[in-house]
Design an enzyme around this catalytic site. Structure first.
Site, short mmCIF file in Angstrom:
data_model
loop_
_atom_site.label_atom_id
_atom_site.label_comp_id
_atom_site.label_asym_id
_atom_site.label_seq_id
_atom_site.Cartn_x
_atom_site.Cartn_y
_atom_site.Cartn_z
N ILE A 53 186.75 65.63 74.67
CA ILE A 53 186.87 65.93 76.09
C ILE A 53 185.85 66.97 76.52
CG2 ILE A 53 188.53 67.83 75.96
CD1 ILE A 53 190.10 66.41 78.22
N ASP A 54 185.34 67.75 75.55
CA ASP A 54 184.39 68.83 75.86
C ASP A 54 182.98 68.32 76.12
OD1 ASP A 54 186.48 70.55 75.47
OD2 ASP A 54 185.83 71.23 73.49
N MET A 87 189.09 73.61 79.28
CA MET A 87 188.69 73.29 77.92
C MET A 87 187.20 73.59 77.72
SD MET A 87 191.16 71.26 79.09
CE MET A 87 190.36 69.80 79.64
N ARG A 124 195.83 66.02 63.54
CA ARG A 124 194.68 66.72 62.97
C ARG A 124 194.87 66.82 61.47
NH1 ARG A 124 191.65 68.99 66.99
NH2 ARG A 124 192.66 69.39 68.98
N ARG A 151 194.51 67.05 79.44
CA ARG A 151 194.33 66.17 78.28
C ARG A 151 195.26 64.97 78.31
NH1 ARG A 151 193.92 69.16 72.66
NH2 ARG A 151 196.10 68.49 72.67
N GLY A 171 186.55 62.98 67.40
CA GLY A 171 185.44 63.88 67.63
C GLY A 171 184.52 64.02 66.44
#
Length: 514
Positions: A245-246, A289, A190, A404, A215
């Site tokens: 993933i959301d 999540m 990140r 994940r 993302g």
């Protein structure tokens, strides 16, 4: 008034910009920062993606190597027609305007790169997600097997890897079988975003195709990289593959890894159900999540049918009083002797705001959340200890990192293959500054701004949420005011109106002369 092209042909349709002024008089196209929008008859609007020819004149083209590929020789009309587009809305009335469209993904008859000239790189950013290795594998395979590209590098460790880490040479031999493993073989991180350093590194290395997997924050970075590449006049294709993933990326049908996450979440829910059934007055609490969007929690609840209550960020809830969570828990425990609760990680953050200890933001700029699962379990146990004489057992399960880290399932593997191939076809065909994804089952090229302008969220006044409520029999936890506000803010009365509003917005921005 708005100016609409009389005859519609994507090859020569007029491009309209604000105040009907062409920002680039040489090429006749909008400036880099402006949407590339074309209009046609009957309310047709094409939100197109950039192309090399928008800012680099007189580029040579080459025959697509696929025309000599024996695997595709039997495919009827394999190449995508120049005029093929995909409608954003498919539920319409008889007199509906044609509405917003996106360019259909796929191979073109002419390409803008010689295979020997391509130097591609792949980078993965943000958190882990099932399917990352599959996308990497399929990008490498598509470049090598379809287009004969041999120079492909993996940028280690996310965006900062462009200027601070080594690269990994990627070949079909290196990537063979990685789709059966979780994570990403080139690493991720990140933060670390520095636009100038990244573009300098890309230019210095002679890279001319950049595939960025991440993302919405990562895609915003990709959009800025494209802008800088275009400002410098470089023939470098910048392509995004949306990853979350959301499932909170708008426009596209779903994000890769989502199906796998829902499937894997069933294991945790099943474990919670077994614990709850096997102990007296027991609650199985599972945190899944979903920072801002509760799709995983909602779909996992619907698939399980063992869940008694599902809490998501989009649907506020309260603990105390009539109709509150505590009252519902007491009733379910008395009726069944056990209960299963699923909570998304971003749910109820307003309730824990006063006791929040984390605060701040992570390296990606995301707000650091408190553990709603742990907080809620403590509140439930505290309530039952003080307010009732019922002895309560509570089992808290947090499978976040286990979910994940798993490899993608069969459905996501196929989906990742389509994403990767579409991305490669687009880059080879000269498109740049776009992300790829399915719209109503058809792969499309989407402008970066369409997937970064907002997040996809569960609409708590639509049928899917109603199905979830009916499966759990939980209260909605909404008062009349909440329902009215939700109807106004999130759910237009019909998809037709949603389409009309979207189209009107585009036309106003791009074709209205003030």
């Amino acid at each position: 008034m708005s100016i609409i092209s009389k005859k519609y042909s994507l090859g020569d349709i007029k491009l309209i910009t604000e105040n009907n002024k062409v920002k680039n008089p040489i090429m006749g196209i909008p400036a880099a920062s402006e949407p590339k929008v074309a209009t046609g008859d009957h309310g047709y609007v094409l939100e197109d993606v950039p192309h090399f020819t928008d800012y680099i004149p007189n580029l040579p083209t080459y025959p697509n190597p696929l025309q000599d590929n024996p695997a595709y020789a039997v495919v009827k009309q394999y190449f995508v027609d120049t005029d093929d587009t995909v409608a954003q809305q498919i539920v319409v009335h008889v007199d509906s305007p044609r509405g917003t469209h996106f360019r259909r993904a796929g191979p073109r008859q002419k390409v803008y790169f010689k295979s020997d000239d391509v130097h591609a790189c792949i980078v993965t950013c943000g958190g882990l997600c099932p399917g990352l290795n599959t996308v990497i594998r399929e990008i490498v395979g598509s470049l090598h097997d379809m287009y004969g590209v041999t120079r492909i590098e993996g940028i280690e460790g996310g965006y900062r890897g462009f200027y601070s880490r080594n690269t990994i040479q990627l070949t079909p031999k290196v990537t063979n079988g990685i789709h059966k493993r979780g994570g990403t073989i080139i690493g991720t991180s990140r933060g670390g975003y520095d636009n100038q350093k990244i573009v300098n590194s890309i230019e210095d290395r002679g890279i001319n195709q950049v595939y960025i997997i991440g993302g919405d924050g990562t895609q915003k970075g990709a959009a800025a990289i494209y802008e800088e590449v275009r400002r410098r006049g470089l023939k470098i294709a910048v392509v995004g593959i949306p990853k979350t993933i959301d499932n909170d990326i708008p426009i596209i049908d779903k994000s890769f890894g989502f199906d796998t996450a829902v499937e894997e979440a069933q294991r945790a829910i099943n474990a919670a159900h077994v614990e709850a059934e096997s102990n007296e007055n027991c609650i199985g609490l599972v945190k899944l999540m979903g920072r801002d969007s509760g799709f995983i929690a909602m779909y996992a609840t619907l698939a399980s049918r063992d869940v008694d209550c599902c809490l998501i960020p989009e649907s506020p809830f309260y603990l105390e009083g009539p109709g509150g969570l505590f009252e519902y828990i007491e009733r379910r425990i008395k009726e069944n002797g056990h209960m299963v609760i699923v909570v998304a990680e971003g749910a109820g953050q307003d309730l824990v705001a006063e006791s929040r200890t984390a605060g701040g933001k992570d390296a990606s700029g995301n707000k650091v959340l408190d553990d709603i699962g742990l907080w809620l379990s403590q509140k439930i146990k505290g309530h039952f200890k003080k307010k009732t004489d019922m002895e309560l057992n509570l089992k808290y399960i947090d499978p976040t990192y286990m979910i994940r880290a798993v490899p993608s399932n069969a459905s996501d593997n196929i989906y990742c293959t389509l994403l990767a191939q579409s991305a490669v076809h687009g880059a080879m065909s000269g498109y740049t500054g776009f992300t790829v994804g399915p719209v109503h089952g058809r792969e499309c090229y989407l402008p970066f701004y369409r997937i970064t302008e907002k997040q996809n969220k569960v609409v708590i006044t639509d049928r899917m949420w109603a199905r979830m409520l009916s499966s759990t029999n939980q209260p909605s936890f909404l008062n009349t005011k909440d329902i009215i506000e939700s109807n106004i803010d999130e759910a237009p009365p019909t998809q037709l109106l949603d389409d009309q509003v979207a189209d009107k917005t585009v036309v106003t921005k791009e074709t209205t002369v003030c």
